[in-house]
Write a protein that holds these residues in place. Structure first.
Motif, PDB file in Angstrom:
ATOM      1  N   GLU A 161     -21.350  78.627  58.902  1.00 35.43           N
ATOM      2  CA  GLU A 161     -21.187  77.516  57.966  1.00 35.43           C
ATOM      3  C   GLU A 161     -20.877  76.228  58.707  1.00 35.43           C
ATOM      4  OE1 GLU A 161     -18.097  78.823  55.361  1.00 35.43           O
ATOM      5  OE2 GLU A 161     -19.506  79.781  53.985  1.00 35.43           O
ATOM      6  N   THR A 162     -21.379  75.148  58.174  1.00 33.44           N
ATOM      7  CA  THR A 162     -21.114  73.832  58.752  1.00 33.44           C
ATOM      8  C   THR A 162     -21.266  72.792  57.674  1.00 33.44           C
ATOM      9  OG1 THR A 162     -21.815  72.191  60.389  1.00 33.44           O
ATOM     10  CG2 THR A 162     -23.529  73.592  59.463  1.00 33.44           C
ATOM     11  N   GLY A 163     -20.586  71.662  57.857  1.00 38.87           N
ATOM     12  CA  GLY A 163     -20.713  70.579  56.891  1.00 38.87           C
ATOM     13  C   GLY A 163     -21.894  69.678  57.162  1.00 38.87           C
ATOM     14  N   VAL A 164     -22.585  69.893  58.298  1.00 42.35           N
ATOM     15  CA  VAL A 164     -23.706  69.032  58.669  1.00 42.35           C
ATOM     16  C   VAL A 164     -24.973  69.868  58.726  1.00 42.35           C
ATOM     17  CG1 VAL A 164     -24.591  67.417  60.376  1.00 42.35           C
ATOM     18  CG2 VAL A 164     -22.136  67.657  60.046  1.00 42.35           C
ATOM     19  N   PRO A 165     -25.896  69.736  57.775  1.00 45.24           N
ATOM     20  CA  PRO A 165     -27.128  70.519  57.798  1.00 45.24           C
ATOM     21  C   PRO A 165     -27.911  70.300  59.084  1.00 45.24           C
ATOM     22  CG  PRO A 165     -26.861  69.405  55.690  1.00 45.24           C
ATOM     23  CD  PRO A 165     -25.814  68.851  56.603  1.00 45.24           C
ATOM     24  N   ALA A 166     -28.513  71.356  59.606  1.00 45.45           N
ATOM     25  CA  ALA A 166     -29.306  71.264  60.828  1.00 45.45           C
ATOM     26  C   ALA A 166     -30.779  71.403  60.487  1.00 45.45           C
ATOM     27  CB  ALA A 166     -28.895  72.360  61.814  1.00 45.45           C
ATOM     28  N   ASP A 167     -31.569  70.416  60.925  1.00 43.31           N
ATOM     29  CA  ASP A 167     -33.016  70.459  60.702  1.00 43.31           C
ATOM     30  C   ASP A 167     -33.361  70.622  59.223  1.00 43.31           C
ATOM     31  OD1 ASP A 167     -33.524  70.220  63.401  1.00 43.31           O
ATOM     32  OD2 ASP A 167     -33.422  72.372  63.724  1.00 43.31           O
ATOM     33  N   ASN A 168     -32.555  70.057  58.332  1.00 39.14           N
ATOM     34  CA  ASN A 168     -32.808  70.166  56.891  1.00 39.14           C
ATOM     35  C   ASN A 168     -32.875  71.619  56.429  1.00 39.14           C
ATOM     36  OD1 ASN A 168     -32.991  67.375  56.736  1.00 39.14           O
ATOM     37  ND2 ASN A 168     -35.179  67.392  57.127  1.00 39.14           N
ATOM     38  N   LEU A 169     -32.141  72.497  57.071  1.00 42.14           N
ATOM     39  CA  LEU A 169     -32.253  73.924  56.786  1.00 42.14           C
ATOM     40  C   LEU A 169     -31.736  74.255  55.389  1.00 42.14           C
ATOM     41  CD1 LEU A 169     -32.848  76.828  57.707  1.00 42.14           C
ATOM     42  CD2 LEU A 169     -30.533  76.899  58.662  1.00 42.14           C
ATOM     43  N   VAL A 170     -32.573  74.962  54.634  1.00 45.13           N
ATOM     44  CA  VAL A 170     -32.180  75.513  53.340  1.00 45.13           C
ATOM     45  C   VAL A 170     -32.502  77.003  53.360  1.00 45.13           C
ATOM     46  CG1 VAL A 170     -32.578  75.524  50.860  1.00 45.13           C
ATOM     47  CG2 VAL A 170     -32.521  73.358  52.093  1.00 45.13           C
ATOM     48  N   VAL A 171     -31.517  77.821  53.026  1.00 43.85           N
ATOM     49  CA  VAL A 171     -31.680  79.274  53.044  1.00 43.85           C
ATOM     50  C   VAL A 171     -31.330  79.816  51.662  1.00 43.85           C
ATOM     51  CG1 VAL A 171     -30.964  81.442  54.106  1.00 43.85           C
ATOM     52  CG2 VAL A 171     -31.073  79.364  55.487  1.00 43.85           C
ATOM     53  N   GLY A 172     -32.193  80.677  51.138  1.00 44.78           N
ATOM     54  CA  GLY A 172     -31.925  81.349  49.880  1.00 44.78           C
ATOM     55  C   GLY A 172     -31.647  82.815  50.120  1.00 44.78           C
ATOM     56  N   MET A 173     -30.450  83.295  49.756  1.00 44.87           N
ATOM     57  CA  MET A 173     -30.065  84.683  49.998  1.00 44.87           C
ATOM     58  C   MET A 173     -29.502  85.304  48.728  1.00 44.87           C
ATOM     59  SD  MET A 173     -28.318  84.706  53.810  1.00 44.87           S
ATOM     60  CE  MET A 173     -27.039  83.512  53.424  1.00 44.87           C
ATOM     61  N   ASP A 174     -29.715  86.608  48.591  1.00 45.23           N
ATOM     62  CA  ASP A 174     -29.125  87.325  47.467  1.00 45.23           C
ATOM     63  C   ASP A 174     -27.722  87.793  47.854  1.00 45.23           C
ATOM     64  OD1 ASP A 174     -29.331  89.574  49.062  1.00 45.23           O
ATOM     65  OD2 ASP A 174     -30.930  90.518  47.909  1.00 45.23           O
ATOM     66  N   PRO A 175     -26.988  88.444  46.947  1.00 45.43           N
ATOM     67  CA  PRO A 175     -25.613  88.859  47.273  1.00 45.43           C
ATOM     68  C   PRO A 175     -25.504  89.779  48.479  1.00 45.43           C
ATOM     69  CG  PRO A 175     -25.957  88.921  44.896  1.00 45.43           C
ATOM     70  CD  PRO A 175     -27.302  88.662  45.512  1.00 45.43           C
ATOM     71  N   LYS A 176     -26.595  90.502  48.804  1.00 40.75           N
ATOM     72  CA  LYS A 176     -26.572  91.373  49.977  1.00 40.75           C
ATOM     73  C   LYS A 176     -27.041  90.656  51.231  1.00 40.75           C
ATOM     74  CE  LYS A 176     -27.250  95.682  47.401  1.00 40.75           C
ATOM     75  NZ  LYS A 176     -28.094  96.895  47.231  1.00 40.75           N
ATOM     76  N   GLN A 177     -27.269  89.350  51.124  1.00 46.47           N
ATOM     77  CA  GLN A 177     -27.674  88.465  52.214  1.00 46.47           C
ATOM     78  C   GLN A 177     -29.118  88.694  52.677  1.00 46.47           C
ATOM     79  OE1 GLN A 177     -24.441  88.604  55.249  1.00 46.47           O
ATOM     80  NE2 GLN A 177     -23.776  86.678  54.330  1.00 46.47           N
ATOM     81  N   ARG A 178     -29.942  89.295  51.815  1.00 48.59           N
ATOM     82  CA  ARG A 178     -31.357  89.322  52.124  1.00 48.59           C
ATOM     83  C   ARG A 178     -31.917  87.921  51.900  1.00 48.59           C
ATOM     84  NH1 ARG A 178     -36.368  92.807  49.341  1.00 48.59           N
ATOM     85  NH2 ARG A 178     -38.008  91.577  50.343  1.00 48.59           N
ATOM     86  N   PRO A 199     -30.207  87.679  41.745  1.00 47.85           N
ATOM     87  CA  PRO A 199     -29.761  86.286  41.893  1.00 47.85           C
ATOM     88  C   PRO A 199     -29.871  85.827  43.348  1.00 47.85           C
ATOM     89  CG  PRO A 199     -28.196  87.551  40.580  1.00 47.85           C
ATOM     90  CD  PRO A 199     -29.157  88.542  41.153  1.00 47.85           C
ATOM     91  N   VAL A 200     -30.371  84.615  43.541  1.00 46.47           N
ATOM     92  CA  VAL A 200     -30.538  84.045  44.878  1.00 46.47           C
ATOM     93  C   VAL A 200     -29.791  82.725  44.944  1.00 46.47           C
ATOM     94  CG1 VAL A 200     -32.163  83.073  46.535  1.00 46.47           C
ATOM     95  CG2 VAL A 200     -32.736  85.178  45.326  1.00 46.47           C
ATOM     96  N   GLU A 201     -28.932  82.603  45.936  1.00 44.87           N
ATOM     97  CA  GLU A 201     -28.170  81.365  46.137  1.00 44.87           C
ATOM     98  C   GLU A 201     -28.845  80.537  47.225  1.00 44.87           C
ATOM     99  OE1 GLU A 201     -23.656  79.827  47.334  1.00 44.87           O
ATOM    100  OE2 GLU A 201     -24.266  81.904  47.708  1.00 44.87           O
ATOM    101  N   LEU A 202     -29.168  79.286  46.896  1.00 41.33           N
ATOM    102  CA  LEU A 202     -29.735  78.359  47.874  1.00 41.33           C
ATOM    103  C   LEU A 202     -28.597  77.637  48.582  1.00 41.33           C
ATOM    104  CD1 LEU A 202     -32.741  76.815  45.902  1.00 41.33           C
ATOM    105  CD2 LEU A 202     -32.839  78.490  47.745  1.00 41.33           C
ATOM    106  N   ARG A 203     -28.612  77.696  49.908  1.00 41.01           N
ATOM    107  CA  ARG A 203     -27.532  77.086  50.676  1.00 41.01           C
ATOM    108  C   ARG A 203     -28.099  76.112  51.704  1.00 41.01           C
ATOM    109  NH1 ARG A 203     -22.950  81.318  52.467  1.00 41.01           N
ATOM    110  NH2 ARG A 203     -22.028  79.286  52.972  1.00 41.01           N
ATOM    111  N   SER A 204     -27.474  74.947  51.779  1.00 38.70           N
ATOM    112  CA  SER A 204     -27.852  73.954  52.784  1.00 38.70           C
ATOM    113  C   SER A 204     -26.694  73.672  53.725  1.00 38.70           C
ATOM    114  CB  SER A 204     -28.287  72.649  52.103  1.00 38.70           C
ATOM    115  OG  SER A 204     -27.230  72.111  51.332  1.00 38.70           O
ATOM    116  N   ASP A 205     -25.656  74.522  53.693  1.00 40.03           N
ATOM    117  CA  ASP A 205     -24.474  74.322  54.527  1.00 40.03           C
ATOM    118  C   ASP A 205     -24.431  75.310  55.686  1.00 40.03           C
ATOM    119  OD1 ASP A 205     -24.083  76.552  52.936  1.00 40.03           O
ATOM    120  OD2 ASP A 205     -21.905  76.293  52.829  1.00 40.03           O
ATOM    121  N   LEU A 206     -25.590  75.844  56.078  1.00 39.21           N
ATOM    122  CA  LEU A 206     -25.646  76.816  57.166  1.00 39.21           C
ATOM    123  C   LEU A 206     -26.413  76.250  58.352  1.00 39.21           C
ATOM    124  CD1 LEU A 206     -26.499  80.050  55.126  1.00 39.21           C
ATOM    125  CD2 LEU A 206     -24.247  79.325  55.944  1.00 39.21           C
ATOM    126  N   VAL A 207     -26.004  76.663  59.523  1.00 41.80           N
ATOM    127  CA  VAL A 207     -26.727  76.297  60.740  1.00 41.80           C
ATOM    128  C   VAL A 207     -27.158  77.580  61.436  1.00 41.80           C
ATOM    129  CG1 VAL A 207     -24.621  76.167  62.130  1.00 41.80           C
ATOM    130  CG2 VAL A 207     -26.659  74.955  62.881  1.00 41.80           C
TER     131      VAL A 207
END
Length: 732
Positions: A161-178, A199-207
């Motif tokens: 986790e980070t407060g600064v997105p890297a390379d505009n990275l967006v990741v969508g993962m389900d509760p099992k992190q697939r 359910p899939v969570e879209l996250r932009s706070d990951l590097v």
């Protein structure tokens, strides 16, 4: 480079039939080309980071997690030769697999599949420009368990986790992190939902950490599809979007809960990673653990000085920084710099937040700010190198020359691709072209008659600098955004300002429509007033990217007040960074708000004694200091902490009355200095501003007896430190 205290073996996690192997992608062909022109002289992985070749950090990390054999994939002879020389340096077995036909990471993985030499399941896949100290044991166990249950689960990507997105990275993962969605070049998000039943969570706070846990089946996937070149942008992106059952490559993510990781992709990330290492954020990867022959001693404020460095008595240095075996002349001033071996810095030279590699020469009175100077570079007397510059190996900036900001100099020309339609059977013609390419191209108008070097700029067909990739950045602005000294908050504001309108699938937009007119085409050197930051708003303008009417300090302070102390301080850093970027705030705003919140949370009343207050403040800083130190990028942020303390002391509140009377303000300043949250120079800078203050609450506070005695004591301490250093030099 040796490893002291670095040991995170994963051998006892599970019984393996084969020794744990790692594949190390160690060539420029396998990464995005954002390190030019520095890697025209030598491969990026051999470039020094705090006086250590970058690849060494990756090799030592792999050794620390229990890897026994590293398969080093490369194209360049220099990498193969260096790794071969290091093969006896540790318990690791280093096997070089060199092939001039490798054009991308996909080619390297297909070669591994062809040779069938990856036997361990799982194996690690790592980029050699990654620096980290994360614990991968939990991720290894989770991957093995998933792969045993489903053979299609062939890859686990490690992220943090980070407060600064890297390379505009967006990741969508389900509760099992697939992972169901992975995109590093996001301007808009389109998630295929037809095959998603969870359910899939879209996250932009990951590097992305730059290391993966893989099963050998991964290699066969690349052999089956020769279109896969880039691992992330092609293989991962396409695999997670595959809808047809049976064809899916199931990829998981694993968010590491703690630890440090960084990728050195461009000059900006190079400088950030260097600073983080010096401030010991990647412990035990710290300077005293990295060298076999040199001995570095840590002084105040994370300044590391090699024992054989020759430093004049009148020279001044301020950390974080690193000084190798070099010579520094009288009255030279170095602020937060790294200096390699065999460098010569002449008298009266001024260097700030710059990185000097090996055998660099700085002439008398020269000034260098926020720049990288490669091996053998020369800055002659009186020359000025403005922020964001890159000076390639052997380049010379002439006497009294002023180099514009963000200039990149090189003696090398970009080589054209060897696979064009203009191949010629005339070998003599090829030889002539090669000779022309080796001849240095000089731009004397820029570097001076006594200078050497030419402006580097990307080729017209360079995919890394294709303006159509993101739609709102010109080539010039993209290069600036990758440079030291660039304000990334301004970049985020620009992104927010030029978000594309939702498409109606009918309208056609011209290539230049919507582009800001102040982003000029890249001509090599980008010139603008050095008195103002890029995109800085004038006094009469609204700040770009900030919502009208938002009180940034109040909102940031509110975030700090709502923070629960039982949570890691990193969580608060993420929240502050997110708000900072959303409102184009500054790190000074963040540390100001945090300091005010710390004091308010202490519940200071008139019944609290001065000593008790100082004790409580010191206790609070044990938790808050890492946040304040991390966000204090320059001395300006440190001064902002002092100003925040002063602001609270001058308020017409009970806390203000207490802080402005007696010894309270002095005691809190002392704690900030003792805990190395603020430097002496930051306090002196604050004091210099207050010398002309009139009869105001701030002026009366500054001229109080307690504060003046503290400042006098601080000056005496600084003088005593200098005398001790002089006596040590005399004894030597």
């Amino acid at each position: 480079m040796v490893k002291k205290g670095i040991d995170k073996h994963t051998d006892n996690l599970t019984e393996r039939k084969e020794p744990l192997q790692a594949v190390l992608l160690a060539d420029d062909a396998f990464t995005r080309n954002q390190f030019r022109p520095l890697n025209l002289d030598q491969p990026k992985v051999l470039c020094p980071l705090n006086n250590v070749p970058l690849i060494d950090y990756a090799i030592d990390f792999l050794a620390s997690v229990g890897v026994e054999q590293v398969l080093v994939m490369c194209v360049a002879d220099a990498v193969a030769e260096y790794v071969s020389q290091q093969s006896t340096r540790s318990r690791l077995t280093l096997t070089v697999i060199q092939d001039a036909s490798f054009l991308n990471a996909g080619d390297a993985l297909r070669e591994l599949d062809k040779r069938s030499i990856v036997k361990s399941d799982p194996f690690l896949l790592m980029h050699a420009d990654a620096v980290m100290n994360i614990d991968i044991s939990a991720a290894m166990l989770a991957h093995q368990k998933r792969h045993e249950q489903d053979s299609a689960a062939i890859m686990t990507i490690l992220m943090r986790e980070t407060g600064v997105p890297a390379d505009n990275l967006v990741v969508g993962m389900d509760p099992k992190q697939r992972i169901y969605y992975y995109d590093q070049s996001v301007t808009s998000i389109r998630v295929p939902c037809s095959f998603i039943s969870t359910p899939v969570e879209l996250r932009s706070d990951l590097v992305d950490c730059g290391i993966d846990i893989c099963s050998p089946d991964l290699l066969a996937r690349f052999s089956d599809n020769f279109d896969y070149g880039d691992i992330r942008r092609e293989f991962v992106t396409n695999s997670v979007a595959e809808e047809e059952e049976g064809l899916q490559n199931i990829i998981y993510g694993h968010v590491v809960p703690e630890g440090y990781s960084s990728r050195v992709t461009d000059p900006y990330s190079y400088a950030q990673t260097s600073r983080d290492l010096l401030k010991r954020w990647c412990y035990p990867v710290v300077p005293e653990n990295l060298f076999e022959k040199e001995f570095y001693q840590m002084q105040r404020h994370y300044l590391y000085v090699e024992s054989n460095a020759r430093i004049a008595r009148s020279a001044t240095m301020e950390g974080p920084g690193m000084i190798g075996t070099c010579t520094i002349g009288e009255h030279a001033k170095l602020t937060r710099c790294t200096v390699g071996n065999y460098c010569v810095i002449a008298a009266d030279a001024v260097l700030k937040e710059s990185h000097l590699w090996s055998a660099v020469e700085i002439g008398p009175g020269a000034k260098v700010t926020q720049s990288i100077l490669a091996d053998g570079a020369v800055i002659k007397a009186g020359a000025v190198v403005h922020p964001g510059c890159v000076i390639g190996a052997g380049c010379v900036v002439g006497e009294n020359v002023v180099l514009p900001p963000y200039t990149r100099l090189s003696l090398k020309e970009e080589k054209e691709d060897d696979f064009g339609d203009d191949w010629d059977d005339d070998s003599s013609n090829d030889n002539e072209e090669a000779e022309d390419r080796d001849q240095p191209c000089l731009d004397t108008q820029l570097v001076g008659l006594d200078g050497k070097g030419h402006i580097w700029k990307p080729k017209p067909d360079d995919e890394e600098y294709n303006e159509d990739d993101e739609g709102y950045l010109s080539v010039a602005e993209k290069l600036k955004s990758e440079s030291i000294g660039y304000d990334r908050a301004a970049l985020e504001a620009l992104r927010n300002s030029y978000q594309p309108e939702p498409s109606d699938n009918f309208s056609e937009i011209g290539d230049d429509e919507g582009m800001p007119d102040y982003l000029d085409e890249y001509s090599g050197a980008v010139t603008f007033s050095t008195d103002a930051e890029p995109f800085a708003a004038s006094n009469n303008d609204e700040i770009i990217g900030r919502q009208k009417g938002v009180d940034v300090l109040r909102e940031l302070k509110s975030i700090c007040m709502e923070y629960e102390m039982i949570s890691p301080i990193e969580n608060l850093a993420i929240e502050l960074n997110s708000f900072k970027f959303s409102q184009n705030a500054s790190y000074s705003d963040c540390v100001t708000a945090a300091t005010m919140a710390i004091l308010e949370r202490m519940n200071i009343t008139k019944d609290m004694k001065d000593v008790k207050m100082a004790t409580e403040f010191k206790k609070a800083l044990q938790h808050w200091a890492p946040l304040l130190q991390k966000m204090s990028i320059t001395m300006e942020e440190e001064k902002a902490i002092v100003l925040a303390l002063e602001r609270c002391a001058c308020e017409e509140t009970e806390m203000g009355t207490v802080l402005s009377s007696g010894m309270s303000f002095r005691f809190l300043l002392t704690v900030l200095e003792d805990e190395e949250v603020v430097s002496d120079k930051a306090i002196f800078a604050w004091a210099d501003e207050r010398k002309t203050e009139g009869d105001t609450p701030r002026g009366r506070l500054f001229r109080s007896k307690a504060v003046q005695e503290f400042l006098e004591w601080l000056r005496e301490e600084e003088s005593d430190d200098e005398d001790e250093e002089d006596s040590e030099e005399d004894s030597d």
